[in-house]
Write a protein that holds these residues in place. Sequence first.
Motif, PDB file in Angstrom:
ATOM      1  N   PRO A  13       4.344   6.201  -5.434  1.00  0.00           N
ATOM      2  CA  PRO A  13       4.964   5.437  -6.527  1.00  0.00           C
ATOM      3  C   PRO A  13       6.355   5.930  -6.902  1.00  0.00           C
ATOM      4  O   PRO A  13       7.174   5.152  -7.373  1.00  0.00           O
ATOM      5  N   GLN A  61       1.792   2.151  -3.504  1.00  0.00           N
ATOM      6  CA  GLN A  61       0.689   2.724  -4.270  1.00  0.00           C
ATOM      7  C   GLN A  61       0.486   4.202  -3.913  1.00  0.00           C
ATOM      8  O   GLN A  61       0.158   5.016  -4.777  1.00  0.00           O
ATOM      9  N   SER A  67       0.825  -1.209   0.000  1.00  0.00           N
ATOM     10  CA  SER A  67       0.000   0.000   0.000  1.00  0.00           C
ATOM     11  C   SER A  67       0.858   1.257   0.000  1.00  0.00           C
ATOM     12  O   SER A  67       0.505   2.255  -0.645  1.00  0.00           O
TER      13      SER A  67
END
Length: 304
Positions: A144, A141, A138
């Motif tokens: 990035p 994400q 996570s």
Amino acid sequence: MTFVAAPEQAAWVARVLQRLEAWLERRLPQQAPAQLHEPMRYAVLDGGKRLRPLLVWAAWEAVGGASDADEEAPVWSVAGAVELIHAYSLVHDDLPCMDNDVLRRGKPTVHVRFGQAQALLAGDALQALAFEWLSSPSWAQRDPARALRLVHELAQAAGWRGMAGGQAIDLAVVGCTLDQNALEDMHRRKTGALLRASVRMGALAAGASGAQLAVLDAYAQALGLAFQVVDDVLDATADTATLGKTAGKDAAAGKPTFVSLLGCEGACGYAEALLEQALAALKRLDADTAQLQALARWVVRRGR
């Protein structure tokens, strides 16, 4: 070889390793086609010094990462990923077409236990899983750009510029004599690149500044070379039971080493000089570097 340091550093190592072993145990695959998970887990678990993930953690903490970071923090993915790349490299290095060894971490090598095809595939799978661990959590994400930077660092360290390139040189120079510059270039790639990446990636995971990264890079470059110098000494002087791998293989294979170039005494002196370089670099970092110092001293003085 057991980590020896001041009690506070030894306690830190024990705490990190206990958490890391549990993390690896949970995240390595429990099932895979044709039982591929078995050689993957065998290659990673129940053995190894875990120096690379320890360097990740030490660098993470040195630039402000939390020492009690939860398991969703980037440091976990990074520590796990560098250990997977290291484990995969050992599986492939031990194959008959490479270094042809039958003992690793005190137990039969993966190809001896599972066969050459499974060993080759397990190494491939571990390498791919390392990049999965860096790109799928996570935190990756949400950030990035940081994940991409970490993937880039690891790919360069593992590829033709680093570890794979160094191994190619190592195979090509069997029976040859190298001068010190050429020998150092080979080992900065083969061994040093992943150690250097471990420090850099731990720092980057914690958001290190350019100035902090430059200091840690100087430390890591000296440390990576020192590790190989001491490895050469131990290969020439320690026994198989102590090493957990076949002793004396470098000399038997006609490989150029720091011992063949400098002698045991000269190589030990050079390792100490590299240690001083690493410790001097850390003095330029306005942070608590006790763990990094302890790891550097252990690298150079292990086996004594």
